[in-house]
Design a protein around this motif. Structure first.
Motif, PDB file in Angstrom:
ATOM      1  N   GLY A  70       0.837  -1.200   0.000  1.00 46.07           N
ATOM      2  CA  GLY A  70       0.000   0.000   0.000  1.00 46.07           C
ATOM      3  C   GLY A  70       0.862   1.235   0.000  1.00 46.07           C
ATOM      4  O   GLY A  70       2.067   1.177  -0.249  1.00 46.07           O
ATOM      5  N   MET A  71       0.236   2.340   0.329  1.00 47.01           N
ATOM      6  CA  MET A  71       0.928   3.627   0.338  1.00 47.01           C
ATOM      7  C   MET A  71       1.435   3.957   1.741  1.00 47.01           C
ATOM      8  O   MET A  71       0.754   3.703   2.719  1.00 47.01           O
ATOM      9  CB  MET A  71      -0.004   4.745  -0.142  1.00 47.01           C
ATOM     10  CG  MET A  71      -0.488   4.577  -1.568  1.00 47.01           C
ATOM     11  SD  MET A  71       0.840   4.532  -2.778  1.00 47.01           S
ATOM     12  CE  MET A  71       1.355   6.230  -2.775  1.00 47.01           C
ATOM     13  N   ALA A  72       2.647   4.515   1.782  1.00 50.79           N
ATOM     14  CA  ALA A  72       3.249   4.940   3.048  1.00 50.79           C
ATOM     15  C   ALA A  72       3.432   6.448   3.030  1.00 50.79           C
ATOM     16  O   ALA A  72       3.681   7.049   1.983  1.00 50.79           O
ATOM     17  CB  ALA A  72       4.595   4.262   3.250  1.00 50.79           C
ATOM     18  N   SER A  73       3.296   7.040   4.191  1.00 55.91           N
ATOM     19  CA  SER A  73       3.563   8.467   4.372  1.00 55.91           C
ATOM     20  C   SER A  73       4.433   8.592   5.618  1.00 55.91           C
ATOM     21  O   SER A  73       4.785   7.588   6.231  1.00 55.91           O
ATOM     22  CB  SER A  73       2.254   9.240   4.527  1.00 55.91           C
ATOM     23  OG  SER A  73       1.469   8.691   5.556  1.00 55.91           O
ATOM     24  N   HIS A  99       0.802   1.740  12.458  1.00 58.49           N
ATOM     25  CA  HIS A  99      -0.002   0.845  11.628  1.00 58.49           C
ATOM     26  C   HIS A  99      -1.364   0.719  12.297  1.00 58.49           C
ATOM     27  O   HIS A  99      -1.470   0.763  13.519  1.00 58.49           O
ATOM     28  CB  HIS A  99       0.670  -0.523  11.504  1.00 58.49           C
ATOM     29  CG  HIS A  99       0.063  -1.395  10.453  1.00 58.49           C
ATOM     30  ND1 HIS A  99      -1.047  -2.179  10.690  1.00 58.49           N
ATOM     31  CD2 HIS A  99       0.411  -1.596   9.157  1.00 58.49           C
ATOM     32  CE1 HIS A  99      -1.351  -2.823   9.579  1.00 58.49           C
ATOM     33  NE2 HIS A  99      -0.493  -2.489   8.630  1.00 58.49           N
ATOM     34  N   PRO A 128      -1.948   5.061   9.734  1.00 55.36           N
ATOM     35  CA  PRO A 128      -2.381   6.419   9.405  1.00 55.36           C
ATOM     36  C   PRO A 128      -3.899   6.487   9.284  1.00 55.36           C
ATOM     37  O   PRO A 128      -4.558   5.492   9.043  1.00 55.36           O
ATOM     38  CB  PRO A 128      -1.722   6.681   8.050  1.00 55.36           C
ATOM     39  CG  PRO A 128      -1.540   5.337   7.451  1.00 55.36           C
ATOM     40  CD  PRO A 128      -1.346   4.381   8.593  1.00 55.36           C
ATOM     41  N   ARG A 133      -3.774   4.655   2.827  1.00 55.81           N
ATOM     42  CA  ARG A 133      -2.419   4.532   3.397  1.00 55.81           C
ATOM     43  C   ARG A 133      -2.381   3.377   4.381  1.00 55.81           C
ATOM     44  O   ARG A 133      -3.331   3.148   5.115  1.00 55.81           O
ATOM     45  CB  ARG A 133      -2.013   5.825   4.089  1.00 55.81           C
ATOM     46  CG  ARG A 133      -2.152   7.016   3.165  1.00 55.81           C
ATOM     47  CD  ARG A 133      -0.977   7.917   3.172  1.00 55.81           C
ATOM     48  NE  ARG A 133      -1.232   9.030   2.264  1.00 55.81           N
ATOM     49  CZ  ARG A 133      -1.136  10.295   2.603  1.00 55.81           C
ATOM     50  NH1 ARG A 133      -0.789  10.617   3.838  1.00 55.81           N
ATOM     51  NH2 ARG A 133      -1.357  11.239   1.725  1.00 55.81           N
ATOM     52  N   ASP A 136       2.470   4.809   8.508  1.00 50.95           N
ATOM     53  CA  ASP A 136       3.086   6.126   8.695  1.00 50.95           C
ATOM     54  C   ASP A 136       4.468   5.882   9.280  1.00 50.95           C
ATOM     55  O   ASP A 136       4.598   5.170  10.281  1.00 50.95           O
ATOM     56  CB  ASP A 136       2.286   6.964   9.694  1.00 50.95           C
ATOM     57  CG  ASP A 136       1.411   7.996   9.046  1.00 50.95           C
ATOM     58  OD1 ASP A 136       1.655   8.338   7.873  1.00 50.95           O
ATOM     59  OD2 ASP A 136       0.482   8.475   9.714  1.00 50.95           O
ATOM     60  N   VAL A 152       4.739  10.592  -0.184  1.00 52.31           N
ATOM     61  CA  VAL A 152       4.125   9.267  -0.082  1.00 52.31           C
ATOM     62  C   VAL A 152       4.759   8.369  -1.134  1.00 52.31           C
ATOM     63  O   VAL A 152       5.262   8.848  -2.152  1.00 52.31           O
ATOM     64  CB  VAL A 152       2.590   9.293  -0.298  1.00 52.31           C
ATOM     65  CG1 VAL A 152       1.900  10.064   0.798  1.00 52.31           C
ATOM     66  CG2 VAL A 152       2.235   9.846  -1.653  1.00 52.31           C
ATOM     67  N   ARG A 154       4.732   3.965  -2.649  1.00 53.06           N
ATOM     68  CA  ARG A 154       4.169   2.616  -2.597  1.00 53.06           C
ATOM     69  C   ARG A 154       5.181   1.714  -1.904  1.00 53.06           C
ATOM     70  O   ARG A 154       6.353   1.702  -2.273  1.00 53.06           O
ATOM     71  CB  ARG A 154       3.880   2.115  -4.014  1.00 53.06           C
ATOM     72  CG  ARG A 154       3.157   0.813  -4.035  1.00 53.06           C
ATOM     73  CD  ARG A 154       2.067   0.807  -5.104  1.00 53.06           C
ATOM     74  NE  ARG A 154       1.330  -0.445  -5.068  1.00 53.06           N
ATOM     75  CZ  ARG A 154       0.339  -0.707  -4.261  1.00 53.06           C
ATOM     76  NH1 ARG A 154      -0.076   0.189  -3.417  1.00 53.06           N
ATOM     77  NH2 ARG A 154      -0.286  -1.865  -4.274  1.00 53.06           N
TER      78      ARG A 154
END
Length: 167
Positions: A70-73, A99, A128, A133, A136, A152, A154
């Motif tokens: 998935g997406m991380a920030s 998480h 997040p 997302r 984080d 951000v 992937r």
């Protein structure tokens, strides 16, 4: 004065008409008690079915080796010094992550799918709270993944160890 009386009279007539309509409708339809009495067995059966199915619907506890993409920030600098869900103070200069569902204390390997870089971080917070997302990262962890400018990216998350698992 005449207009005022007319308005009062018109309002009274509208209210009276509405009351008559409500009385007429109530006579033609079933009362709430009758409807509830007929639907009660269906509601009870639905509730029992839900209670039976609930344990099976619980989230499967991830084991070491579980993978998620998935997406991380990363955390904003303004959060530096705030308490995390684990009770630790967030330090932007240390590696950590948030998480939504993994147990606090879980160690995960986060791999940036664009650059191929990876880092091992402990989960010490919840989040997040942005749709789409999955994790984080602290500013330090984001810097090691070289994602600061992008904001951000992937990622793939692999569970390495969980608290109490001994792995």
């Amino acid at each position: 004065m005449t207009q005022f009386r007319y308005r009062q009279h018109a309002c009274f007539r509208a209210c009276a008409a509405e009351l008559m309509l409500m009385r007429t409708c109530r006579m033609k339809t079933n009362t709430f008690a009758t409807i509830a009495h007929r639907r009660l067995p269906v509601a009870v059966a639905g509730l029992l079915l839900l209670l039976i199915a609930l344990p099976g619907m619980a989230a499967v506890k991830p084991a070491p080796g579980a993978v998620q993409s998935g997406m991380a920030s990363f955390y904003h600098d303004s959060l530096h010094g705030n308490r995390t869900a684990s009770g630790q103070v967030y330090d932007k200069n240390r590696v950590s992550a948030a998480h939504k569902t993994l147990p606090l204390g879980t160690k995960v390997k986060v791999t940036d799918l664009e650059t191929g870089r990876s880092i091992v971080v402990p989960i010490n917070d919840r989040g997040p709270f942005v749709r789409g997302r999955v994790i984080d990262l602290s500013r330090r962890a984001a810097a090691k993944l070289d994602m600061i400018k992008r904001g951000v990216t992937r990622v793939q998350i692999e569970v390495l160890s969980m608290p109490g698992s001994g792995a």
